[in-house]
Design an enzyme around this catalytic site. Structure first.
Site, PDB file in Angstrom:
ATOM      1  N   HIS A   1       2.735  -8.501  -5.639  1.00 54.98           N
ATOM      2  CA  HIS A   1       2.090  -9.430  -4.710  1.00 54.98           C
ATOM      3  C   HIS A   1       1.219 -10.359  -5.546  1.00 54.98           C
ATOM      4  O   HIS A   1       0.165  -9.958  -6.039  1.00 54.98           O
ATOM      5  CB  HIS A   1       1.278  -8.661  -3.668  1.00 54.98           C
ATOM      6  CG  HIS A   1       2.118  -7.777  -2.809  1.00 54.98           C
ATOM      7  ND1 HIS A   1       1.794  -6.490  -2.512  1.00 54.98           N
ATOM      8  CD2 HIS A   1       3.313  -8.003  -2.219  1.00 54.98           C
ATOM      9  CE1 HIS A   1       2.738  -5.954  -1.748  1.00 54.98           C
ATOM     10  NE2 HIS A   1       3.682  -6.862  -1.550  1.00 54.98           N
TER      11      HIS A   1
ATOM     12  N   GLU B   1      -2.617 -10.851  -5.734  1.00 57.65           N
ATOM     13  CA  GLU B   1      -3.426  -9.702  -6.164  1.00 57.65           C
ATOM     14  C   GLU B   1      -3.632  -9.773  -7.675  1.00 57.65           C
ATOM     15  O   GLU B   1      -3.146  -8.943  -8.448  1.00 57.65           O
ATOM     16  CB  GLU B   1      -2.744  -8.410  -5.704  1.00 57.65           C
ATOM     17  CG  GLU B   1      -2.663  -8.331  -4.191  1.00 57.65           C
ATOM     18  CD  GLU B   1      -1.704  -7.277  -3.656  1.00 57.65           C
ATOM     19  OE1 GLU B   1      -1.430  -7.280  -2.446  1.00 57.65           O
ATOM     20  OE2 GLU B   1      -1.198  -6.451  -4.454  1.00 57.65           O
TER      21      GLU B   1
ATOM     22  N   HIS C   1      -1.790  -2.986  -7.569  1.00 54.97           N
ATOM     23  CA  HIS C   1      -1.979  -3.922  -6.454  1.00 54.97           C
ATOM     24  C   HIS C   1      -3.467  -4.192  -6.200  1.00 54.97           C
ATOM     25  O   HIS C   1      -4.342  -3.650  -6.871  1.00 54.97           O
ATOM     26  CB  HIS C   1      -1.384  -3.317  -5.172  1.00 54.97           C
ATOM     27  CG  HIS C   1       0.110  -3.305  -5.146  1.00 54.97           C
ATOM     28  ND1 HIS C   1       0.849  -4.183  -4.412  1.00 54.97           N
ATOM     29  CD2 HIS C   1       0.997  -2.496  -5.779  1.00 54.97           C
ATOM     30  CE1 HIS C   1       2.136  -3.925  -4.573  1.00 54.97           C
ATOM     31  NE2 HIS C   1       2.259  -2.912  -5.393  1.00 54.97           N
TER      32      HIS C   1
ATOM     33  N   GLU D   1      -4.650   0.661  -5.958  1.00 56.31           N
ATOM     34  CA  GLU D   1      -5.252  -0.433  -5.177  1.00 56.31           C
ATOM     35  C   GLU D   1      -6.669  -0.724  -5.665  1.00 56.31           C
ATOM     36  O   GLU D   1      -7.482   0.196  -5.789  1.00 56.31           O
ATOM     37  CB  GLU D   1      -5.308  -0.033  -3.705  1.00 56.31           C
ATOM     38  CG  GLU D   1      -3.966   0.154  -3.039  1.00 56.31           C
ATOM     39  CD  GLU D   1      -3.249  -1.156  -2.770  1.00 56.31           C
ATOM     40  OE1 GLU D   1      -2.070  -1.105  -2.372  1.00 56.31           O
ATOM     41  OE2 GLU D   1      -3.861  -2.227  -2.964  1.00 56.31           O
TER      42      GLU D   1
HETATM   43  C1  GEM Z   1       0.936  -1.845  -0.129  1.00 60.19           C
HETATM   44  S1  GEM Z   1       1.571  -0.268  -0.399  1.00 60.19           S
HETATM   45  C2  GEM Z   1       1.319   0.452   1.123  1.00 60.19           C
HETATM   46  C3  GEM Z   1       1.472   1.898   0.963  1.00 60.19           C
HETATM   47  N1  GEM Z   1       1.091   2.543   2.167  1.00 60.19           N
HETATM   48  C4  GEM Z   1       0.986   3.869   2.215  1.00 60.19           C
HETATM   49  N2  GEM Z   1       0.463   4.367   3.304  1.00 60.19           N
HETATM   50  N3  GEM Z   1       1.371   4.587   1.181  1.00 60.19           N
HETATM   51  C5  GEM Z   1       2.011  -2.725   0.497  1.00 60.19           C
HETATM   52  O1  GEM Z   1       2.946  -3.104  -0.212  1.00 60.19           O
HETATM   53  O2  GEM Z   1       1.895  -2.986   1.714  1.00 60.19           O
HETATM   54  C6  GEM Z   1       0.501  -2.328  -1.463  1.00 60.19           C
HETATM   55  C7  GEM Z   1      -0.251  -3.615  -1.363  1.00 60.19           C
HETATM   56  O3  GEM Z   1       0.230  -4.548  -0.727  1.00 60.19           O
HETATM   57  O4  GEM Z   1      -1.316  -3.685  -1.952  1.00 60.19           O
HETATM   58 ZN    ZN Z   2       0.091  -5.504  -3.017  1.00 58.30          ZN
END
Ligand code: GEM
Ligand code: ZN
Length: 382
Positions: A173, A176, A266, A342
């Site tokens: 993304h 980010e 991310h 994250e």
């Molecule tokens: C997220 S990853 C989402 C993962 N969710 C769970 N519950 N494991 C995405 O791609 O939506 C990463 C992000 O965008 O930061």
């Molecule tokens: Zn992301």
């Protein structure tokens, strides 16, 4: 008083100007990605407001991809090197940022930008090391290079076949940008010949690192998608060269090398914390992987007060994971420890920084720190 102007003709530049007449009421709209509805990223330059109490009003903030702007503060810079936070309010619809510029040119962005030129410099820095091989995987839809860094100590007494394959991907993304700051910090430490953790890891592991999975989206000023509008973190089950070549090329290489430990880096628009999301919802999830996940998190918390495991995404129910996401597809395909990392666009609420919030530098420190939990796990992952 000089005329107010706003420009965006630079790497990741993006904003729509609605009204630029009164410095106390500059009206803006956040633009969507070039081929999708996701709107969140902004980056622009204001000239002509030196010494004037200026208010930037983002009129459609309440309609953005992630409209929880509470606690978020806009980042600003005069020299494009040093970025700081400015006072920011959100009323549920309009976000208003306030500053009295001390110079006639000032930049604003959603997070500290990481340009394609800096990306090329990072690859250039890494390529100077005798532990690094640069591999060209192919090209993106806009024609940019997809570059893989293969990093190991070939002279170490561990045969290549016994080394653990550790993969890191970042910035699927593109908005980010903290993800590539994280990788910069990770690489600077991993390639530090005097660092004992790095020396042991380069002996025991072969690292495969993709510092920027989405160079087109990054340069275009997209939050979440590539030039074709693909959300790369939903392409891992069935990528294509026409829609998601970035994933197609990296995934092919992963299938050739195998993976023992995977980290996909991310940023999170809402939660003011650093955290990980694992593979508990995968069909193949096991007690072995559960134990590896807990050990990795414990080792990371032991060395970094910026990492925590209280706040994060909801745990997924068994068998309910979405295997189109990188972490879930890799964890399932290779039966390995796999995490989404994250970092916050806001700040770490456990350790807030009034002047900078979460920043590129703190992302670098976190990236350097992750070598320690990798070292703690390296002999257990297989
Ligand atoms: C997220 S990853 C989402 C993962 N969710 C769970 N519950 N494991 C995405 O791609 O939506 C990463 C992000 O965008 O930061
Ligand atoms: Zn992301």
């Amino acid at each position: 008083m000089s005329k107010l102007t706003i420009s965006t003709q630079f790497d990741s530049g993006s904003i729509e100007v609605v009204s630029l007449v009164d410095h106390r009421d500059i009206q803006l709209r956040i633009k969507p990605d070039n081929a999708s509805e996701f709107a969140q990223w902004f980056h622009f330059r204001l000239q002509g407001a030196v010494g004037l109490p200026t208010q930037l009003r983002f009129l459609n903030a309440g309609k953005s991809a992630y409209p929880d702007w509470y606690g978020y503060r806009v980042v600003a810079s005069y020299d494009r090197q040093h970025w700081f936070r400015i006072p920011t309010e959100f009323d549920g619809q309009v976000m208003t940022a306030s500053v009295t510029p001390v110079a006639n040119s000032i930049y604003f962005a959603y997070f500290e930008p990481y340009s394609y030129e800096r990306h090329l410099d990072l690859i250039g820095f890494a390529g100077e090391s005798d532990k690094v091989e640069l591999e060209h995987l192919g090209n993106t839809l806009d024609g940019r290079d997809m570059t893989l860094l293969r990093i190991t100590d070939e002279l170490a007494p561990v045969p290549l076949g016994k080394k653990k394959k550790v993969w890191l991907t970042a910035r699927q993304h593109p908005g980010e940008t903290m993800a590539e700051w994280f990788i910069e910090g990770f690489l600077e430490r991993l390639l530090d010949v005097d660092d004992p953790v790095s020396r042991v890891l380069l002996s025991k592991c072969c690292f495969y690192v993709v510092p920027n999975m989405n160079p087109d989206g990054a340069a275009r000023g997209n939050l979440r998608t590539n030039a074709a509008g693909a959300n790369l973190n939903r392409e891992w089950q069935n990528p294509s060269m026409s829609h998601s070549p970035e994933v197609f090329l990296v995934r092919e290489k992963m299938l050739a090398t195998g993976i023992d430990l995977f980290l996909d880096v991310h940023g999170d628009e809402i939660r003011p914390y650093n955290f990980v999301a694992g593979c508990e919802g995968n069909p193949g999830y096991s007690d072995r992987l559960h134990k590896l996940e807990n050990a990795f998190k414990a080792a990371w918390m032991a060395i970094s007060p910026d990492f925590q495991d209280v706040h994060g995404y909801e745990k997924e129910a068994p068998g309910q994971a979405n295997l189109t996401l990188a972490t879930n597809w890799v964890g399932q395909q290779f039966d390995c420890l796999a995490y989404t990392i994250e970092m916050p666009f806001k700040d770490n609420a456990d350790l807030p920084d009034e002047e900078y919030g979460w920043s590129g530098e703190r992302s670098k420190k976190l990236g350097a720190g992750v070598l320690s939990p990798i070292l703690a796990m390296v002999d257990q992952v297989r």
